[in-house]
Scaffold this motif. Structure first.
Motif, PDB file in Angstrom:
ATOM      1  N   THR A 151       0.870  -1.232  -0.062  1.00 14.10           N
ATOM      2  CA  THR A 151       0.090   0.111   0.053  1.00 14.10           C
ATOM      3  C   THR A 151       0.824   1.449  -0.020  1.00 14.10           C
ATOM      4  O   THR A 151       0.548   2.563   0.479  1.00 14.10           O
ATOM      5  CB  THR A 151      -0.754  -0.034   1.102  1.00 14.10           C
ATOM      6  OG1 THR A 151      -0.205  -0.048   2.391  1.00 14.10           O
ATOM      7  CG2 THR A 151      -1.674  -1.155   1.273  1.00 14.10           C
ATOM      8  N   GLY A 208       2.469   2.886  -2.553  1.00 15.29           N
ATOM      9  CA  GLY A 208       2.872   3.968  -3.619  1.00 15.29           C
ATOM     10  C   GLY A 208       2.013   5.050  -3.510  1.00 15.29           C
ATOM     11  O   GLY A 208       1.291   5.306  -2.624  1.00 15.29           O
ATOM     12  N   GLY A 218       0.373   6.727  -6.000  1.00 15.71           N
ATOM     13  CA  GLY A 218      -0.793   6.663  -6.723  1.00 15.71           C
ATOM     14  C   GLY A 218      -0.943   8.038  -7.702  1.00 15.71           C
ATOM     15  O   GLY A 218      -1.931   8.705  -7.728  1.00 15.71           O
ATOM     16  N   THR A 219       0.044   8.194  -8.464  1.00 12.42           N
ATOM     17  CA  THR A 219       0.272   9.580  -9.175  1.00 12.42           C
ATOM     18  C   THR A 219      -0.965   9.500 -10.054  1.00 12.42           C
ATOM     19  O   THR A 219      -1.440  10.798 -10.578  1.00 12.42           O
ATOM     20  CB  THR A 219       1.453   9.775  -9.784  1.00 12.42           C
ATOM     21  OG1 THR A 219       1.924   8.286 -10.444  1.00 12.42           O
ATOM     22  CG2 THR A 219       2.799   9.779  -8.965  1.00 12.42           C
ATOM     23  N   ARG A 220      -1.280   8.443 -10.993  1.00 13.76           N
ATOM     24  CA  ARG A 220      -2.419   8.584 -11.923  1.00 13.76           C
ATOM     25  C   ARG A 220      -3.760   9.108 -11.326  1.00 13.76           C
ATOM     26  O   ARG A 220      -4.494   9.443 -12.100  1.00 13.76           O
ATOM     27  CB  ARG A 220      -2.247   7.102 -12.530  1.00 13.76           C
ATOM     28  CG  ARG A 220      -1.407   6.826 -13.476  1.00 13.76           C
ATOM     29  CD  ARG A 220      -1.104   5.548 -13.721  1.00 13.76           C
ATOM     30  NE  ARG A 220      -1.155   4.616 -12.658  1.00 13.76           N
ATOM     31  CZ  ARG A 220      -1.639   3.316 -12.691  1.00 13.76           C
ATOM     32  NH1 ARG A 220      -2.157   2.880 -13.836  1.00 13.76           N
ATOM     33  NH2 ARG A 220      -1.506   2.623 -11.530  1.00 13.76           N
ATOM     34  N   THR A 266       7.722  -2.861  -5.013  1.00 13.23           N
ATOM     35  CA  THR A 266       6.933  -4.030  -4.560  1.00 13.23           C
ATOM     36  C   THR A 266       8.000  -5.166  -4.038  1.00 13.23           C
ATOM     37  O   THR A 266       7.362  -5.833  -3.138  1.00 13.23           O
ATOM     38  CB  THR A 266       6.047  -4.589  -5.874  1.00 13.23           C
ATOM     39  OG1 THR A 266       7.023  -4.755  -6.903  1.00 13.23           O
ATOM     40  CG2 THR A 266       4.883  -3.471  -6.139  1.00 13.23           C
ATOM     41  N   GLY A 276      -2.369  -3.340  -3.228  1.00  9.29           N
ATOM     42  CA  GLY A 276      -3.693  -2.809  -2.473  1.00  9.29           C
ATOM     43  C   GLY A 276      -4.482  -1.866  -3.044  1.00  9.29           C
ATOM     44  O   GLY A 276      -5.154  -1.101  -2.802  1.00  9.29           O
ATOM     45  N   ASP A 277      -4.419  -2.037  -4.493  1.00  9.76           N
ATOM     46  CA  ASP A 277      -5.130  -0.889  -5.237  1.00  9.76           C
ATOM     47  C   ASP A 277      -6.136  -1.821  -6.414  1.00  9.76           C
ATOM     48  O   ASP A 277      -6.496  -1.216  -7.397  1.00  9.76           O
ATOM     49  CB  ASP A 277      -4.355   0.181  -6.084  1.00  9.76           C
ATOM     50  CG  ASP A 277      -3.457  -0.436  -6.954  1.00  9.76           C
ATOM     51  OD1 ASP A 277      -3.129  -2.028  -6.880  1.00  9.76           O
ATOM     52  OD2 ASP A 277      -2.625   0.071  -7.769  1.00  9.76           O
TER      53      ASP A 277
HETATM   54  P1  GTP Z   1       0.750   5.152  -9.706  1.00 13.87           P
HETATM   55  O1  GTP Z   1       1.788   6.262  -9.292  1.00 13.87           O
HETATM   56  O2  GTP Z   1      -0.488   5.936 -10.249  1.00 13.87           O
HETATM   57  O3  GTP Z   1       1.460   4.147 -10.964  1.00 13.87           O
HETATM   58  O4  GTP Z   1       0.131   4.291  -8.644  1.00 13.87           O
HETATM   59  P2  GTP Z   1       1.170   3.219  -7.472  1.00 13.87           P
HETATM   60  O5  GTP Z   1       1.946   4.188  -6.941  1.00 13.87           O
HETATM   61  O6  GTP Z   1       0.100   2.735  -6.626  1.00 13.87           O
HETATM   62  O7  GTP Z   1       1.910   2.227  -8.429  1.00 13.87           O
HETATM   63  P3  GTP Z   1       1.402   0.924  -8.852  1.00 13.87           P
HETATM   64  O8  GTP Z   1       0.032   0.990  -9.316  1.00 13.87           O
HETATM   65  O9  GTP Z   1       2.374   0.363  -9.719  1.00 13.87           O
HETATM   66  O10 GTP Z   1       1.501   0.022  -7.280  1.00 13.87           O
HETATM   67  C1  GTP Z   1       0.991  -1.198  -7.566  1.00 13.87           C
HETATM   68  C2  GTP Z   1       0.867  -1.657  -5.947  1.00 13.87           C
HETATM   69  O11 GTP Z   1       1.983  -1.599  -5.207  1.00 13.87           O
HETATM   70  C3  GTP Z   1      -0.231  -0.527  -5.081  1.00 13.87           C
HETATM   71  O12 GTP Z   1      -0.898  -1.284  -4.402  1.00 13.87           O
HETATM   72  C4  GTP Z   1       0.956   0.142  -4.448  1.00 13.87           C
HETATM   73  O13 GTP Z   1       0.509   0.952  -3.134  1.00 13.87           O
HETATM   74  C5  GTP Z   1       1.995  -0.606  -4.299  1.00 13.87           C
HETATM   75  N1  GTP Z   1       3.449   0.030  -4.267  1.00 13.87           N
HETATM   76  C6  GTP Z   1       4.053   0.457  -5.391  1.00 13.87           C
HETATM   77  N2  GTP Z   1       5.456   0.801  -4.970  1.00 13.87           N
HETATM   78  C7  GTP Z   1       5.302   0.634  -3.775  1.00 13.87           C
HETATM   79  C8  GTP Z   1       6.446   0.756  -2.743  1.00 13.87           C
HETATM   80  O14 GTP Z   1       7.472   1.246  -2.984  1.00 13.87           O
HETATM   81  N3  GTP Z   1       6.352   0.592  -1.519  1.00 13.87           N
HETATM   82  C9  GTP Z   1       5.099  -0.395  -1.041  1.00 13.87           C
HETATM   83  N4  GTP Z   1       4.976  -1.047   0.083  1.00 13.87           N
HETATM   84  N5  GTP Z   1       3.941  -0.494  -2.044  1.00 13.87           N
HETATM   85  C10 GTP Z   1       4.225  -0.024  -3.277  1.00 13.87           C
END
Ligand code: GTP
Length: 337
Positions: A26, A28, A30-32, A104, A124-125
């Protein structure tokens, strides 16, 4: 001494098989989903007026998960405020915070000591109905170190694909292939079963990806990785369109809404203290949820799904078509959304 085959013992064994631990990613940014995610992290954004992740946590609880670790990074306090120690949801919830993003894979590696036996790891998304018992059976029968849940998509050229052989072992990963290169339509659904041994390859304390780092590396080394196709509802809520879609689908019946405590008035669902004019109208497609203390005036017209947050006011003659209105917003007379 009592035999190991007593019914109590057998029941205990079955329970242990399904009592699984889950790690949820959880952290990330979530830039988009900005600007919504400038205030709240993506997994805490309201979906049908509950923190998004709550839907996933309730489903895990229903399927026998009792211990959950949230790997947080961005805005960790929002998670603690929403879920605390998990008691409200019947879960034992803990947090592993990253002071800088580990990706991740790095997040999974940091939680190494949480992995006791087969452990579920989830993005988590993603809103999904995953049949955990079947997933776990497939994982065990293929003796995989990691199993990746897969979902079928209509347009595979937009995604990273995971191709499996006839047995279900992963054969290759294909990143956004052209139509000519297409050999399958199954993508990574963002849910995994891990044996602790699979974590050895992740370097500790550095930014590392499961999808681009660990999984291709395991494949290269000939370690056993399985793909299991999930046929349940699946939606990655990571963009504005998908965030709205999650509401339209839930209010349209595609995934089960937690309806406890809501009053029904035809297509309208009313939370505590919500007021609906008898002269508000709806076109009969989908449902409209009025959050706590929300008020809808005479002559307001809804079509499709609608979700009004707590304290929202909709004035006379406003027209709302497939809308999510966040807490405390005011929709003026004759406005069209
Ligand atoms: P965008 O910035 O919009 O791409 O969204 P995001 O940051 O959530 O990235 P993405 O959708 O690729 O992430 C997929 C899942 O992995 C999400 O549930 C994120 O919260 C989680 N996630 C991404 N990067 C990390 C990280 O560095 N650490 C942890 N703990 N979770 C991450």
């Amino acid at each position: 001494m009592r035999s190991l085959k007593t019914p109590e013992r057998a029941g205990f064994a079955i329970l242990c098989r399904f009592l699984m631990r889950a790690l949820i990613l959880t952290g990330g940014l979530g830039t988009r989903l900005r600007p919504l995610t400038l205030t709240l992290p993506k997994p805490i954004l309201p979906v049908v007026n509950r923190p998004f992740l709550e839907h996933q946590l309730l489903d895990l609880r229903r399927q026998g998960v009792r211990e959950v670790l949230l790997a947080t990074g961005y805005k960790p306090a929002a998670f603690a405020r929403a879920f605390g120690n998990g008691a409200r949801l019947g879960l034992k919830l803990r947090y592993a915070h990253e002071t800088r993003p580990l990706g991740t894979g790095g997040a999974v590696r940091q939680a190494l000591t949480f992995f006791k036996g087969t452990t579920l790891v989830l993005n988590g998304d993603v809103l999904q109905r995953l049949d955990l018992a079947s997933f776990r059976r497939a994982h065990a029968s293929l003796r995989a170190e990691v199993s990746i849940a897969l979902t079928r998509v209509a347009d595979p050229t937009q995604f990273g694909l995971v191709e499996t052989d006839r047995k279900g072992l992963v054969k290759r990963f294909l990143e956004k292939p052209s139509v000519e290169e297409l050999t399958c339509d199954t993508i990574n659904a963002g849910a995994y079963l891990f044996e602790p041994s699979a974590l050895d390859l992740i370097p500790p304390g550095v930014l590392y990806s499961l999808e681009r780092g660990l999984f291709p590396e395991l494949l290269k080394r000939g370690r056993r990785m399985a793909g299991w196709v999930s046929h349940g509802y699946w939606l990655d809520i990571g963009t504005h369109d998908k965030y709205l879609q999650a509401h339209v689908d839930g209010l349209g019946g595609a995934w089960p809404l937690p309806l406890g405590g809501l009053r029904r008035r035809g297509p309208f669902l009313l939370d505590r203290g919500a007021k609906l004019s008898p002269r508000a109208v709806h076109d009969g497609r989908g449902q409209v949820l009025l959050g706590r203390g929300a008020a809808v005036a005479a002559g307001a017209r809804f079509s499709g799904a609608g979700c009004l947050g707590a304290g929202v006011r909709v004035a006379e003659g406003a027209v709302l078509n497939d809308c999510v209105v966040l807490d405390a917003a005011r929709i003026g007379a004759e406005a069209r959304l």
